[in-house]
Design a protein around this motif. Structure first.
Motif, PDB file in Angstrom:
ATOM      1  N   ARG A  77      20.683 -25.136   1.091  1.00 26.43           N
ATOM      2  CA  ARG A  77      20.529 -25.107  -0.369  1.00 26.43           C
ATOM      3  C   ARG A  77      19.486 -24.077  -0.815  1.00 26.43           C
ATOM      4  N   MET A  78      18.446 -23.859   0.019  1.00 31.14           N
ATOM      5  CA  MET A  78      17.458 -22.832  -0.317  1.00 31.14           C
ATOM      6  C   MET A  78      18.093 -21.442  -0.303  1.00 31.14           C
ATOM      7  N   LEU A  95      28.605 -27.103  -2.019  1.00 30.97           N
ATOM      8  CA  LEU A  95      27.218 -26.763  -1.718  1.00 30.97           C
ATOM      9  C   LEU A  95      26.834 -27.302  -0.342  1.00 30.97           C
ATOM     10  N   PHE A 109      21.216 -20.860  -1.012  1.00 34.13           N
ATOM     11  CA  PHE A 109      22.050 -20.779  -2.209  1.00 34.13           C
ATOM     12  C   PHE A 109      21.194 -20.573  -3.473  1.00 34.13           C
ATOM     13  N   TYR A 110      20.045 -21.250  -3.539  1.00 35.36           N
ATOM     14  CA  TYR A 110      19.159 -21.046  -4.688  1.00 35.36           C
ATOM     15  C   TYR A 110      18.665 -19.590  -4.747  1.00 35.36           C
ATOM     16  N   ALA A 111      18.333 -19.044  -3.599  1.00 33.96           N
ATOM     17  CA  ALA A 111      17.838 -17.659  -3.575  1.00 33.96           C
ATOM     18  C   ALA A 111      18.893 -16.675  -4.091  1.00 33.96           C
ATOM     19  N   THR A 138      24.959 -13.107   2.601  1.00 32.19           N
ATOM     20  CA  THR A 138      24.778 -14.482   2.126  1.00 32.19           C
ATOM     21  C   THR A 138      25.996 -15.337   2.451  1.00 32.19           C
ATOM     22  N   ALA A 191      28.642 -16.922  -7.186  1.00 32.64           N
ATOM     23  CA  ALA A 191      27.241 -16.945  -7.615  1.00 32.64           C
ATOM     24  C   ALA A 191      26.860 -15.638  -8.297  1.00 32.64           C
ATOM     25  N   THR A 225      18.790 -28.895   3.553  1.00 31.00           N
ATOM     26  CA  THR A 225      17.786 -28.279   2.664  1.00 31.00           C
ATOM     27  C   THR A 225      17.742 -26.762   2.842  1.00 31.00           C
ATOM     28  N   MET A 238      21.426 -17.371  -6.076  1.00 27.83           N
ATOM     29  CA  MET A 238      21.650 -17.614  -7.497  1.00 27.83           C
ATOM     30  C   MET A 238      20.576 -16.948  -8.348  1.00 27.83           C
ATOM     31  N   LEU A 239      19.300 -17.032  -7.921  1.00 27.76           N
ATOM     32  CA  LEU A 239      18.218 -16.396  -8.674  1.00 27.76           C
ATOM     33  C   LEU A 239      18.363 -14.883  -8.674  1.00 27.76           C
TER      34      LEU A 239
END
Length: 830
Positions: A392-393, A385, A395-397, A342, A376, A389, A399-400
């Motif tokens: 950021r996707m 960040l 980074f969201y993945a 990542t 994270a 887009t 984080m989840l």
């Protein structure tokens, strides 16, 4: 007239026996009829004529006394000539017991004479003796049951009429019952010992054994202070109910111990010498006691424990992997790889955004992107960040994913902290004996004797390390004091019997303190049984009464009151306190992080000195002077002249045993006596198909030979293992055998070789320290004798040289001979 039919009917239908000895004085025709009926009824029989003129003692001893049957039926005609001798022998040999069923017929029946004849006979409560009165026509028979409950205790002969049996041509049958004996079993009719006083012994250790009997009985009958003499008072009180069942009295003998050894002294000594009829206390049914005793019923469990409180101090062992245990190493590696991947994707994203729009994106390094990924994972968010887009996707993945991993991790850590407190690693008596924990022992007789006299290695080690030569005041502690010491001093060990110690544990310990107790069994938990002599005639009756106490729950009622053998741990009462043993790994990890940072800083400082750094790593290589010879073109004379006639202290020789001429080379070396300290041979067997021992056994190896045999083995991972064996002989020409000893094993790969393991203890000693004993050889020794004829026999000359007198005669020779005798003992040779 119908006597024979009656005898067969009795043994088959009433006594239910098929092994019968007939002691008779009948004519031959009657005997033939008896044999015929016995055969048809399936009875195995033997006969002895009591009117014979010769002595019957030897036959009676063989057939009556020395039988191996469970029960033998005996028909006895008391009107024969030698009937009195038979009765006398039965009394002497104590044959009126439950192993013999007697049927005695008296054709001249007289009740008074019957009483006189059996008044002093050794009848018992388990005697099976039926006395028969034939009627005038010999077709009707009246049966009497004879027994004596306890002749040695003053009991009187008991004669009870039983039933009348009538016989005719069609068979025999019971005409009428003359009493109620048939309604119950034989022992049920005799179970009341009214007006009889049984001799009983009991153990007492809580008070002096010479105390007044009434005071001892009052203590044994009391219900307070249940930790004192628990087993003795349990046995005494259950036997009070036992006494009521028998309707008898007890005469007590009190002892201060169960036994001095397995079969002597104390209560068990009284049982063996017959001074008591029973004991109120149970015993462990050991192998040595099986020869003399039989167990009646289960009495209680016997459990001796070593208890100590679970240490929870600052000095407790730190569990370094406490915070790594929630996940396996595979999960940690995959998670770390995901974070690195990542971080790499984020770095590519920042790099692409910077190239597309330099003004709006700052320059970001790979290390910075990995730090964002790590933040994270720690649920710390990110200060930087991606603007795109797609970035950021990503980074969201991450984080989840990290959010889910974080919840898994914290849940497992919390459940671990709230779980049961960790127990001590000391699980055996031997580990306890080798530890530094202080030990005390409850001074009850059976525990003290077991600790001091048991021959088990772990118990002996515990006694020698923890008890012997220590202050008795700190070793032998009362139950309550020992239990309180365990509570107040974690790591203090108290050895006690659970029945007495658990009373104070329940009294003084909080629930969570009970959960922290560690227990080690001093010996395997076993059952204690009521026992009695195998020769006792009360055994079966006592067993029935004991079983009744068990079946009705009377015994278990007393057992549950007197013996506490279980502690209850309630986990809900445990207070969770995170101590240094749990939080310590966090501080260790922080310290390790500081050390790694300083290490990296040092690497950065030294980065400008690569040459100096490299010189510290690599050592200058050792020079090896070598030469090569192709064995397939071997010329021994050329090889010997050019290479083997060397001037060096030692020459190393490597030989590949797979070469065609390798065997010829080794044989020539043996004939030339080259297996000595001047040549170090390395014999390499790469295929393990060389019969090394059979080939080398006849070779001329010396005790100072330097020969290493190497077996090669290729592993599945591509590495190669070399097993090295030391080869020598104490002297083939003087009887020495070839000796091959595994030395060490080396593992090699494409880069280096490392020592894998040692195969023996050769590396601990020098070469000659390993070979100093020449047990399998006979050395040839020469000596000089000038003052005695050389024609004497060797034995006479050796005896002369061994003498210590007249030292002026052949002094040098005899001195050397004595020195060589010492050398012989050192070498342990012939």
């Amino acid at each position: 007239m119908f006597t024979i039919q009656f005898i067969i009917y009795y043994f088959v239908h009433i006594a239910k026996l098929n092994n019968v000895l007939f002691l008779h004085c009948w004519p031959a025709n009657s005997l033939f009829q008896l044999v015929h009926l016995a055969h048809n009824s399936g009875i195995f029989n033997q006969f002895l004529d009591l009117n014979a003129s010769f002595s019957q003692a030897e036959h009676l001893q063989t057939q009556l006394v020395n039988h191996e049957l469970i029960k033998l039926g005996i028909y006895f005609d008391i009107n024969c000539d030698q009937s009195n001798e038979v009765l006398q022998m039965a009394n002497i040999q104590s044959l009126f017991n439950d192993h013999y069923h007697w049927l005695i017929i008296d054709r001249n029946f007289n009740l008074k004479q019957l009483r006189e004849r059996f008044a002093e006979a050794l009848l018992y409560v388990n005697s099976e003796l039926t006395y028969v009165e034939p009627q005038a026509n010999l077709s009707s028979f009246i049966l009497y049951d004879l027994y004596n409950k306890a002749k040695h205790l003053g009991s009187k002969l008991n004669i009870t009429i039983d039933q009348q049996i009538v016989c005719n041509e069609r068979g025999c049958h019971v005409k009428r019952y003359l009493s109620d004996l048939h309604l119950r079993l034989r022992l049920q009719n005799r179970r009341y010992f009214t007006d009889i006083t049984l001799r009983v012994n009991a153990a007492i250790t809580a008070m002096p054994v010479d105390s007044p009997e009434e005071q001892i009985k009052e203590f044994l009958s009391s219900l307070d202070d249940i930790y004192k003499d628990s087993y003795a008072r349990l046995g005494y009180q259950t036997h009070q109910v036992f006494k009521d069942l028998l309707d008898c009295n007890f005469s007590f003998t009190f002892r201060d111990r169960w036994t001095d050894s397995e079969l002597t002294g104390g209560l068990i000594g009284d049982l063996i010498n017959g001074s008591v009829d029973m004991t109120t206390t149970a015993f462990l049914y050991t192998l040595g006691r099986t020869k003399y005793f039989r167990p009646l019923t289960w009495h209680s469990s016997f459990r001796s424990v070593c208890m100590f409180r679970n240490p929870r101090s600052a000095g407790a062992e730190l569990r370094v992997t406490e915070f790594l245990e929630p996940f396996s190493w595979t999960v940690w590696l995959m998670f770390s790889a995901l974070l690195l991947f990542t971080g790499f994707l984020l770095w590519l994203t920042f790099l692409l955004e910077r190239r597309l729009n330099r003004a709006s994106s700052m320059e970001t390094s790979l290390l910075t992107s990995c730090l964002l990924s790590f933040g994270a994972a720690c649920i710390q968010g990110a200060w930087l960040l991606p603007r795109s887009t797609g970035g950021r996707m990503v980074f969201y993945a991450i984080m989840l994913t990290c959010f889910l991993m974080y919840n898994y991790y914290t849940s497992i850590v919390v459940s671990t902290l709230l779980g049961a407190p960790p127990k001590s690693s000391i699980r055996t008596i031997q580990q306890l004996a080798d530890s530094n924990l202080e030990v005390a022992v409850e001074p009850t007789i059976y525990t003290k004797v077991y600790v001091e006299t048991a021959e088990f290695p772990d118990i002996r080690s515990l006694y020698l390390n923890k008890i012997l030569n220590k202050d008795p005041k700190r070793i032998w502690l009362p139950s309550e004091q020992g239990v309180l010491m365990v509570r107040n001093h974690p790591g203090f060990v108290f050895i006690a019997e659970s029945a007495s110690a658990y009373v104070f544990v329940r009294k003084h310990y909080l629930p969570h303190e009970i959960c922290e107790l560690n227990e080690i069994l001093l010996r395997d938990e076993t059952s204690a049984n009521t026992i009695i002599l195998k020769t006792s005639n009360f055994a079966e009756l006592f067993k029935l009464c004991q079983l009744r106490l068990l079946e009705t729950g009377v015994h278990f009622k007393h057992f549950r009151y007197w013996v506490r053998n279980k502690l209850h741990c309630y986990q809900s009462n445990v207070t969770v306190v995170v101590g240094l043993e749990s939080a310590g790994p966090l501080f260790l990890l922080l310290l390790m992080a500081y050390i790694i940072c300083l290490f990296v800083l040092g690497l950065e400082i030294l980065w400008h000195k690569p040459l100096q750094f490299a010189q510290q790593i690599y050592n200058s290589p050792q020079l090896i002077y070598h030469q090569f010879v192709h064995l397939n073109d071997l010329n021994w004379e050329h090889l010997e002249q050019r290479y083997l006639d060397h001037q060096q202290p030692t020459l190393a020789i490597y030989v590949d045993l797979q070469c065609e001429r390798s065997e010829a080379l080794l044989k020539e070396a043996s004939q030339s006596q080259l297996y000595n300290q001047h040549y170090h041979w390395l014999l390499h067997d790469s295929l393990s198909g060389f019969g090394f021992y059979q080939f080398f056994a006849p070779f001329n190896l010396s005790v100072d030979a330097n020969v290493d045999y190497v077996k090669q083995e290729v592993r599945d991972n591509g590495d190669t293992n070399y097993a090295v064996y030391d080869v020598y002989s104490n002297g083939n020409h003087i009887g020495g055998k070839l000796n091959i000893t595994g030395n060490y094993e080396v593992n090699c790969n494409v880069t280096k070789c490392t020592l894998k393991c040692y195969l023996s203890t050769l590396h601990l000693r020098s070469k000659y320290g390993q070979r100093e004993q020449l047990r399998d050889v006979v050395l040839r020794v020469a000596t000089v004798v000038t003052q005695r004829p050389i024609t004497w026999s060797p034995e006479c000359l050796i005896r002369y040289l061994s003498q210590d007198n007249n030292t002026h005669i052949d002094a040098i020779a005899r001195f050397g001979f004595h020195i060589n005798l010492v050398l012989k003992d050192i070498l342990q040779c012939g």
